[in-house]
Design an enzyme around this catalytic site. Structure first.
Site, short mmCIF file in Angstrom:
data_model
loop_
_atom_site.label_atom_id
_atom_site.label_comp_id
_atom_site.label_asym_id
_atom_site.label_seq_id
_atom_site.Cartn_x
_atom_site.Cartn_y
_atom_site.Cartn_z
N GLY A 114 -10.50 2.79 -8.17
CA GLY A 114 -9.14 2.97 -8.47
C GLY A 114 -8.75 2.07 -9.52
O GLY A 114 -7.38 2.14 -9.77
N GLY B 189 -13.44 9.25 -6.25
CA GLY B 189 -11.98 9.16 -5.71
C GLY B 189 -10.86 9.90 -6.65
O GLY B 189 -11.11 11.25 -6.59
N GLY B 190 -10.11 9.16 -7.37
CA GLY B 190 -9.18 9.74 -8.14
C GLY B 190 -9.63 11.30 -8.96
O GLY B 190 -8.62 11.87 -9.17
N GLU C 294 -19.99 0.72 -3.61
CA GLU C 294 -18.77 1.02 -4.23
C GLU C 294 -18.22 -0.49 -4.31
O GLU C 294 -17.77 -0.85 -3.35
CB GLU C 294 -17.82 1.63 -3.33
CG GLU C 294 -18.28 3.33 -3.11
CD GLU C 294 -16.83 4.11 -2.90
OE1 GLU C 294 -17.08 4.97 -3.74
OE2 GLU C 294 -16.15 3.93 -2.15
N ASN D 110 -13.96 12.18 -2.69
CA ASN D 110 -12.99 11.40 -1.57
C ASN D 110 -11.77 11.73 -1.98
O ASN D 110 -11.48 10.93 -2.92
CB ASN D 110 -13.75 10.12 -1.30
CG ASN D 110 -12.80 9.29 -0.33
OD1 ASN D 110 -11.94 9.89 0.33
ND2 ASN D 110 -12.79 7.87 -0.75
N TRP D 111 -11.23 12.64 -1.33
CA TRP D 111 -9.70 12.74 -1.64
C TRP D 111 -8.71 11.83 -1.20
O TRP D 111 -7.73 11.96 -1.47
CB TRP D 111 -9.54 14.19 -1.14
CG TRP D 111 -9.66 15.25 -2.22
CD1 TRP D 111 -10.54 15.35 -3.20
CD2 TRP D 111 -9.47 16.89 -1.80
NE1 TRP D 111 -10.82 16.61 -3.78
CE2 TRP D 111 -10.06 17.36 -3.00
CE3 TRP D 111 -9.00 17.46 -0.96
CZ2 TRP D 111 -10.12 18.87 -3.02
CZ3 TRP D 111 -8.91 18.96 -0.99
CH2 TRP D 111 -9.34 19.52 -2.14
N LYS D 112 -9.19 10.96 -0.21
CA LYS D 112 -8.44 9.82 0.36
C LYS D 112 -7.10 10.67 0.97
O LYS D 112 -7.22 11.66 1.51
CB LYS D 112 -7.83 9.01 -0.80
CG LYS D 112 -9.13 8.23 -1.39
CD LYS D 112 -9.03 7.21 -2.18
CE LYS D 112 -10.21 6.72 -2.80
NZ LYS D 112 -10.13 5.50 -3.55
N GLU E 276 -11.56 0.90 1.98
CA GLU E 276 -9.85 0.85 2.41
C GLU E 276 -9.79 1.02 3.77
O GLU E 276 -8.91 0.42 4.28
CB GLU E 276 -9.29 2.28 1.58
CG GLU E 276 -8.87 2.21 0.19
CD GLU E 276 -9.27 3.37 -0.54
OE1 GLU E 276 -9.11 4.54 -0.05
OE2 GLU E 276 -9.47 3.34 -1.87
N SER F 100 -14.30 4.34 -9.89
CA SER F 100 -13.98 4.81 -11.23
C SER F 100 -14.76 5.76 -12.00
O SER F 100 -15.03 5.78 -13.01
CB SER F 100 -13.36 3.48 -12.18
OG SER F 100 -12.24 3.04 -11.51
N HIS G 197 -15.58 3.15 4.47
CA HIS G 197 -14.87 2.93 2.98
C HIS G 197 -14.21 1.58 3.14
O HIS G 197 -13.50 1.28 4.26
CB HIS G 197 -13.91 4.26 2.74
CG HIS G 197 -13.63 4.25 1.29
ND1 HIS G 197 -12.29 3.58 0.85
CD2 HIS G 197 -14.05 4.79 0.33
CE1 HIS G 197 -12.38 3.79 -0.54
NE2 HIS G 197 -13.30 4.61 -0.87
P1 PGA Z 1 -11.94 6.10 -7.48
O1 PGA Z 1 -12.18 5.87 -5.94
O2 PGA Z 1 -13.12 7.08 -8.01
O3 PGA Z 1 -10.81 6.30 -7.59
O4 PGA Z 1 -12.38 4.74 -8.25
C1 PGA Z 1 -13.77 5.93 -5.37
C2 PGA Z 1 -13.81 5.97 -3.85
O5 PGA Z 1 -12.89 4.89 -3.22
O6 PGA Z 1 -14.34 6.46 -2.99
#
Ligand code: PGA
Length: 250
Positions: free
Chosen positions: A174, A235-236, A168, A10-12, A98, A214, A96
């Protein structure tokens, strides 16, 4: 029955089309021989076209990070599942945290989006998870149950066949704080139980439940070793080709 693991990026809101090209130029050679797991990358909308070109002929799916549930219409700024399919996308992330936190998504809009994605043949990755205050107040089970029940509303096992869930915990996204494999497994068992109630035991035993929050090369092996964890939503650590390749090859 064994479930093939799905490792999704997930590149956001990161990377331009040029940066997307550079990512795949570095990433593809690292995973070209890898067929143990299913791989999916979900870049921003503007990068989908380039990403699809980069992975042509490769065993990597491309997904969007959101969709709108109508096929077309006067909905400025939105993108439909029909459009994603026409482009060549195979997956879509729905609900998600966010999106729930900053863009007003609710359990009900998640349900509408999930139904639209399934109707158009996309594989939906539906995100659920509790925030820190809910966990500390002992509400994790209630929250996960509610998110599942409402997401699954008015869906049959047949229609929901492609469903993938991502657990999640919001406090782990994050933040560098990963849920322990045990915490994640407990949540996955609960989610699988809700899927069994909604769609039957057979469906639940085949449902893939990913862990997200994470995930890094250093913790992916321990997480993926849990029989309840059927993959990861990253994500990150998915933004860097070497780090995402290391996670894929846990
Ligand atoms: P993260 O994000 O790996 O940066 O914690 C995961 C996500 O939000 O899908």
């Amino acid at each position: 029955m064994s479930r093939k693991k799905l490792i999704a990026a997930n590149w956001k809101m990161y990377k331009t089309p040029d940066e997307t090209k550079r990512f795949f130029a570095d990433f593809l050679p690292l995973v070209s021989a890898h067929d143990r797991d299913e791989m999916v990358v979900c870049p921003p909308f503007v990068d989908l076209h380039v990403a699809l070109e980069c992975v042509r002929g490769e065993r990597i799916g491309i997904g969007a990070q959101n969709l709108y549930w109508k096929s077309e219409g006067a909905f400025t700024g939105e993108v439909s599942s029909a459009m994603l399919v026409a482009l060549g996308c195979t997956h879509v992330i729905i609900g998600h945290s966010e999106r729930r936190q900053y863009f007003g998504e609710t359990d009900d809009t998640v349900n509408l989006k999930l139904k639209a994605a399934l109707e158009h043949g996309l594989t939906p990755i539906v995100c659920v998870g509790e925030v820190l205050e809910e966990r500390e107040a002992g509400l994790t089970e209630d929250v996960l149950r509610r998110q599942c029940v409402r997401a699954f509303h008015a869906l049959s096992a047949r229609k929901a066949e492609a469903l993938v869930i991502a657990y999640e915990p919001v406090w782990a996204i994050g933040t560098g704080k990963t849920a322990t494999p045990k915490i994640a497994s407990e949540a996955h068992i609960l989610i699988r139980g809700e899927a069994a109630k909604a769609f039957g035991e057979q469906f639940a035993s085949q449902l893939r439940i990913l862990y997200g929050g994470s995930v890094k090369p250093e913790n992916s092996s321990a997480l993926m070793a849990e029989p309840e964890i059927d993959g990861a939503l990253v994500g990150g650590a998915s933004l860097d080709p070497k780090s995402f390749a290391a996670i894929v090859k846990y």
